[in-house]
Design a protein around this motif. Structure first.
Motif, PDB file in Angstrom:
ATOM      1  N   GLU A 183       0.825  -1.209   0.000  1.00 13.46           N
ATOM      2  CA  GLU A 183       0.000   0.000   0.000  1.00 13.46           C
ATOM      3  C   GLU A 183       0.860   1.261   0.000  1.00 13.46           C
ATOM      4  OE1 GLU A 183      -2.662  -0.161   3.285  1.00 13.46           O
ATOM      5  OE2 GLU A 183      -3.671  -1.985   2.615  1.00 13.46           O
ATOM      6  N   GLY A 184       0.629   2.116  -0.980  1.00 13.55           N
ATOM      7  CA  GLY A 184       1.359   3.367  -1.073  1.00 13.55           C
ATOM      8  C   GLY A 184       2.668   3.274  -1.829  1.00 13.55           C
ATOM      9  N   TYR A 185       3.090   2.053  -2.179  1.00 13.91           N
ATOM     10  CA  TYR A 185       4.398   1.882  -2.821  1.00 13.91           C
ATOM     11  C   TYR A 185       4.322   1.028  -4.090  1.00 13.91           C
ATOM     12  CZ  TYR A 185       6.089   3.803   1.557  1.00 13.91           C
ATOM     13  OH  TYR A 185       6.301   4.639   2.640  1.00 13.91           O
ATOM     14  N   GLY A 186       3.183   0.464  -4.412  1.00 16.29           N
ATOM     15  CA  GLY A 186       3.034  -0.299  -5.636  1.00 16.29           C
ATOM     16  C   GLY A 186       3.509  -1.738  -5.512  1.00 16.29           C
ATOM     17  N   MET A 187       3.728  -2.367  -6.661  1.00 19.49           N
ATOM     18  CA  MET A 187       4.162  -3.769  -6.711  1.00 19.49           C
ATOM     19  C   MET A 187       5.657  -3.838  -6.436  1.00 19.49           C
ATOM     20  SD  MET A 187       1.368  -5.413  -7.310  1.00 19.49           S
ATOM     21  CE  MET A 187       2.040  -7.046  -7.641  1.00 19.49           C
ATOM     22  N   LYS A 188       6.005  -4.538  -5.364  1.00 17.93           N
ATOM     23  CA  LYS A 188       7.408  -4.643  -4.967  1.00 17.93           C
ATOM     24  C   LYS A 188       7.642  -5.997  -4.310  1.00 17.93           C
ATOM     25  CE  LYS A 188       9.576  -0.999  -3.595  1.00 17.93           C
ATOM     26  NZ  LYS A 188      10.110   0.160  -2.841  1.00 17.93           N
ATOM     27  N   LYS A 189       8.890  -6.273  -3.981  1.00 14.16           N
ATOM     28  CA  LYS A 189       9.201  -7.463  -3.193  1.00 14.16           C
ATOM     29  C   LYS A 189       8.716  -7.248  -1.762  1.00 14.16           C
ATOM     30  CE  LYS A 189      13.204  -8.987  -5.871  1.00 14.16           C
ATOM     31  NZ  LYS A 189      14.629  -9.402  -5.851  1.00 14.16           N
ATOM     32  N   TYR A 199      11.639 -12.548  -9.002  1.00 20.14           N
ATOM     33  CA  TYR A 199      10.517 -12.588  -8.058  1.00 20.14           C
ATOM     34  C   TYR A 199      10.084 -14.025  -7.788  1.00 20.14           C
ATOM     35  CZ  TYR A 199       9.662  -7.558  -8.836  1.00 20.14           C
ATOM     36  OH  TYR A 199       9.776  -6.194  -8.915  1.00 20.14           O
ATOM     37  N   TRP A 200       9.436 -14.198  -6.633  1.00 22.12           N
ATOM     38  CA  TRP A 200       8.646 -15.391  -6.363  1.00 22.12           C
ATOM     39  C   TRP A 200       7.190 -14.971  -6.584  1.00 22.12           C
ATOM     40  CZ3 TRP A 200       9.331 -20.391  -6.046  1.00 22.12           C
ATOM     41  CH2 TRP A 200       8.368 -21.203  -5.440  1.00 22.12           C
ATOM     42  N   LEU A 201       6.545 -15.541  -7.599  1.00 28.73           N
ATOM     43  CA  LEU A 201       5.197 -15.143  -7.978  1.00 28.73           C
ATOM     44  C   LEU A 201       4.178 -16.063  -7.302  1.00 28.73           C
ATOM     45  CD1 LEU A 201       5.776 -14.523 -11.807  1.00 28.73           C
ATOM     46  CD2 LEU A 201       5.872 -12.857  -9.924  1.00 28.73           C
ATOM     47  N   PRO A 202       3.321 -15.512  -6.438  1.00 27.46           N
ATOM     48  CA  PRO A 202       2.358 -16.349  -5.714  1.00 27.46           C
ATOM     49  C   PRO A 202       1.349 -17.018  -6.646  1.00 27.46           C
ATOM     50  CG  PRO A 202       2.533 -14.147  -4.734  1.00 27.46           C
ATOM     51  CD  PRO A 202       3.233 -14.092  -6.071  1.00 27.46           C
ATOM     52  N   LYS A 203       0.967 -18.244  -6.300  1.00 28.89           N
ATOM     53  CA  LYS A 203      -0.138 -18.915  -6.972  1.00 28.89           C
ATOM     54  C   LYS A 203      -1.406 -18.576  -6.185  1.00 28.89           C
ATOM     55  CE  LYS A 203       2.528 -22.811  -8.857  1.00 28.89           C
ATOM     56  NZ  LYS A 203       2.701 -24.295  -8.853  1.00 28.89           N
ATOM     57  N   HIS A 204      -2.039 -17.472  -6.558  1.00 32.40           N
ATOM     58  CA  HIS A 204      -3.134 -16.927  -5.763  1.00 32.40           C
ATOM     59  C   HIS A 204      -4.318 -17.892  -5.657  1.00 32.40           C
ATOM     60  CE1 HIS A 204      -1.395 -12.949  -5.180  1.00 32.40           C
ATOM     61  NE2 HIS A 204      -0.989 -12.983  -6.439  1.00 32.40           N
TER      62      HIS A 204
END
Length: 464
Positions: free
Chosen positions: A163-169, A343-348
């Motif tokens: 929140e407030g910083y976008g897509m990040k690690k 990145y490690w991309l979550p399997k939502h």
């Protein structure tokens, strides 16, 4: 049935391939000088019984052991309701509790200033700080209703919306907004799970804590050697069962020069945690209680009180090993051509079921069992021998409807007993595999093959 036939280890009728090689490119993106895992400490000191805590009642305090300050809005992120009984029942855990644990490894290069003494050292030294990136993120659930302790490892390179910083690690959430922003980020990632408390610990405290415990006994899975002169990091461990002091244990857990990088390190962390749990009931450790508590008070930042810590430790001491379950956030490595970072991309789509089974009040409900034909089953040869005939095992699985079967690289040292590992947390499906084979024990942990739903780590009992 899916079986790779590029032979590596087994020269019988079916030959295997190493399924993890395609991830080796990711190991170049990990620097082995930054590590920490408070889960070690939690598992290591989970030998304390509620009775021992009661003896210390006179010294308890209801003041959180915080070394930072939270605003009213930040404090509201956490559920501050009481987690234990009152009066003489203070050491009894009265409801499920979710604890966010962050491990901090802060170097002089991570801060805007360095002391004159540090500058004279000529290398990057560790600082006793809780600022900066969170190298390790865990969510622990202490569940008195089901008598379970669950540990979920969240890879530090997980790509999330902060929140407030976008897509990040996800590891940058602590640097940007401390424990409160990290808690909100983790909760949003995990389908709104409630987080009751947080704990942050610095790498400098981990070695002290392990030494206070008298060291640990663990099977080092392979020879490990690495050196980084810029940090004075020297790793030199031999494979095999051995006693490790605090510094040696940190070497084991900081090492990640393998094909899976940080994910491989998480697997080793889970091995060490389980070893700590199995050793933790040693009565001799009770004599070290004062040293253990001093390390806790001096080296962590938490909104837990000492009273609450002793309550959680007492619960951990009474929890059966089979009810200690270790998970990893479902996901996969990003394609380097798709992002500028690894990145490690979550399997939502897999997260809701995992959270329902293990981190919510309805976690005692029986999950729907995955159909055998859809499960990916990895076979790992942990017998210590080559040229093993696995055809009877495969035929038994095929007869039960399992068709997505493949061989994977072995992990660690030979096993006496076969392990059926619920790699994605699906314990019931792992139990069905075990019942089909009539072999081994079921474990909910992430030490199997990364791509599998269930990993069969075939031990020496298969040869009998």
């Amino acid at each position: 049935m899916i079986i790779n036939r590029n032979s590596v280890n087994n020269s019988d009728t079916i030959k295997v391939s190493l399924t993890n090689n395609k991830h080796s490119r990711n190991s170049q993106n990990y620097q082995p000088g930054q590590w920490l895992w408070f889960g070690l400490g939690v598992a290591g000191i989970a030998l304390l019984s509620a009775a021992t805590g009661a003896l210390l009642a006179v010294s308890l305090t209801s003041k959180p052991l915080m070394q930072t300050s939270l605003s009213a809005d930040e404090a509201a992120v956490f559920d501050g309701n009481r987690i234990s009984g009152s009066g003489l029942g203070f050491s009894e855990l009265t409801r499920p509790v979710n604890i966010l644990v962050m491990g901090m490894s802060v170097l002089t290069s991570d801060v805007r200033y360095s002391s004159e003494k540090t500058q004279k050292l000529g290398y990057l030294s560790q600082l006793n700080s809780f600022d900066g990136l969170a190298d390790v993120i865990l969510l622990l659930r202490f569940d008195p209703q089901n008598k379970k302790l669950v540990v979920l490892s969240i890879p530090r390179d997980t790509r999330v919306l902060i929140e407030g910083y976008g897509m990040k690690k996800i590891n940058s959430a602590n640097r940007e907004g401390g424990p409160a922003l990290t808690a909100r980020t983790v909760s949003n990632l995990l389908n709104g799970v409630t987080i009751d408390r947080y704990v942050r610990i610095n790498v400098l405290g981990v070695g002290k804590l392990i030494n206070a415990l008298g060291g640990i006994i663990v099977n080092v899975p392979k020879d490990m050697k690495y050196q980084d002169n810029s940090q004075h990091l020297y790793i030199n461990l031999k494979a095999g069962r051995q006693h490790l002091n605090g510094n040696q244990a940190l070497q084991l857990l900081r090492y990640r020069r393998d094909a899976l990088g940080d994910i491989g390190r998480i697997q080793r962390q889970q091995i060490v945690m389980r070893a700590l749990i199995e050793q933790s009931l040693n009565p001799v450790t009770l004599t070290r209680l004062p040293q253990i508590l001093n390390v806790i008070k001096e080296n962590i930042d938490t909104n837990l009180t000492l009273e609450e810590i002793l309550t959680l430790l007492g619960f951990g001491a009474r929890t059966d090993r089979s009810n200690m379950q270790m998970l990893m956030l479902p996901g996969y490595f990003s394609n380097p051509r798709e992002y500028n970072a690894s990145y490690w991309l979550p399997k939502h789509r897999k997260i809701p079921a995992m959270m329902s089974w293990y981190f919510r009040s309805e976690s005692n409900k029986i999950p729907q069992i995955t159909h055998p034909e859809t499960l990916k089953i990895a076979i790992q040869n942990q017998t210590g021998s080559k040229n093993i005939n696995f055809r009877p095992l495969i035929e038994r699985l095929q007869k039960a409807g399992y068709s997505r079967i493949y061989f994977a690289k072995s992990f660690g040292l030979p096993l006496g007993m076969t392990r059926i590992v619920a790699q994605q947390g699906d314990r019931n499906s792992a139990k069905l595999v075990r019942n089909t084979l009539q072999l081994g024990e079921v474990r909910v942990e992430s030490t199997g093959n990364l791509n599998s739903d269930v990993s069969i780590q075939v031990g020496q009992d298969y040869l009998e």
